[in-house]
Design a protein around this motif. Structure first.
Motif, mmCIF file in Angstrom:
data_model
loop_
_atom_site.group_PDB
_atom_site.id
_atom_site.type_symbol
_atom_site.label_atom_id
_atom_site.label_comp_id
_atom_site.label_asym_id
_atom_site.label_seq_id
_atom_site.Cartn_x
_atom_site.Cartn_y
_atom_site.Cartn_z
ATOM 1 N N ASN A 112 0.923 -5.187 5.583
ATOM 2 C CA ASN A 112 1.079 -4.742 6.971
ATOM 3 C C ASN A 112 0.098 -3.652 7.367
ATOM 4 O O ASN A 112 0.110 -3.204 8.515
ATOM 5 N N LEU A 113 -0.752 -3.219 6.436
ATOM 6 C CA LEU A 113 -1.746 -2.197 6.740
ATOM 7 C C LEU A 113 -3.054 -2.842 7.166
ATOM 8 O O LEU A 113 -3.459 -3.854 6.598
ATOM 9 N N ASP A 114 -3.713 -2.240 8.153
ATOM 10 C CA ASP A 114 -5.025 -2.765 8.539
ATOM 11 C C ASP A 114 -6.102 -2.139 7.645
ATOM 12 O O ASP A 114 -5.821 -1.310 6.778
ATOM 13 N N TYR A 131 -8.282 6.794 0.027
ATOM 14 C CA TYR A 131 -8.762 8.170 0.072
ATOM 15 C C TYR A 131 -7.655 9.130 -0.370
ATOM 16 O O TYR A 131 -7.893 10.061 -1.145
ATOM 17 N N ARG A 132 -6.441 8.904 0.118
ATOM 18 C CA ARG A 132 -5.301 9.741 -0.256
ATOM 19 C C ARG A 132 -5.045 9.684 -1.764
ATOM 20 O O ARG A 132 -4.820 10.714 -2.410
ATOM 21 N N HIS A 139 0.042 -0.938 -9.059
ATOM 22 C CA HIS A 139 1.485 -0.865 -8.811
ATOM 23 C C HIS A 139 1.804 -1.220 -7.360
ATOM 24 O O HIS A 139 2.727 -1.996 -7.099
ATOM 25 N N LEU A 140 1.054 -0.657 -6.438
ATOM 26 C CA LEU A 140 1.302 -0.935 -5.021
ATOM 27 C C LEU A 140 1.138 -2.418 -4.705
ATOM 28 O O LEU A 140 1.925 -2.992 -3.961
ATOM 29 N N GLU A 141 0.096 -3.027 -5.272
ATOM 30 C CA GLU A 141 -0.138 -4.451 -5.033
ATOM 31 C C GLU A 141 0.961 -5.313 -5.628
ATOM 32 O O GLU A 141 1.293 -6.362 -5.094
ATOM 33 N N GLY A 186 2.870 8.994 1.180
ATOM 34 C CA GLY A 186 3.124 8.991 2.619
ATOM 35 C C GLY A 186 3.188 7.612 3.234
ATOM 36 O O GLY A 186 2.802 7.417 4.376
ATOM 37 N N LEU A 187 3.692 6.646 2.489
ATOM 38 C CA LEU A 187 3.781 5.276 2.998
ATOM 39 C C LEU A 187 5.136 4.968 3.626
ATOM 40 O O LEU A 187 5.357 3.862 4.106
ATOM 41 N N GLY A 188 6.047 5.922 3.583
ATOM 42 C CA GLY A 188 7.372 5.673 4.136
ATOM 43 C C GLY A 188 8.226 4.762 3.278
ATOM 44 O O GLY A 188 9.131 4.102 3.768
ATOM 45 N N ILE A 189 7.938 4.720 1.994
ATOM 46 C CA ILE A 189 8.726 3.932 1.056
ATOM 47 C C ILE A 189 9.244 4.855 -0.038
ATOM 48 O O ILE A 189 8.612 5.849 -0.374
#
Length: 71
Positions: free
Chosen positions: A45-47, A56-57, A34-36, A10-13
């Protein structure tokens, strides 16, 4: 076996990556690595609260994953 798909976060990517492992912890680590590596600009851009929510997700998906790839 556990599986998490990048598109399920659900990150919009658009992310076709699938983290696969024998334990939830292994899959969580692979997905965050992988995300990093591949989506660092999105993470930057995430706080802090968004990062906690993402972790958590990922943890929830890893715990629910049966290994069939349906998630």
């Amino acid at each position: 076996m556990k599986i998490i798909k990048g598109n399920d976060l659900g990150l919009g990517i658009k992310c076709d990556y699938m983290a696969v492992g024998n334990s939830a912890e292994e899959v969580e680590e692979k997905m965050f690595d992988h995300l990093e590596k591949e989506h660092k600009e999105k993470l930057d851009n995430l706080d802090e609260d968004d990062i906690k929510d993402l972790k958590y997700r990922i943890s929830t998906l890893a715990g629910r994953s049966c290994g069939c790839g349906a998630l």
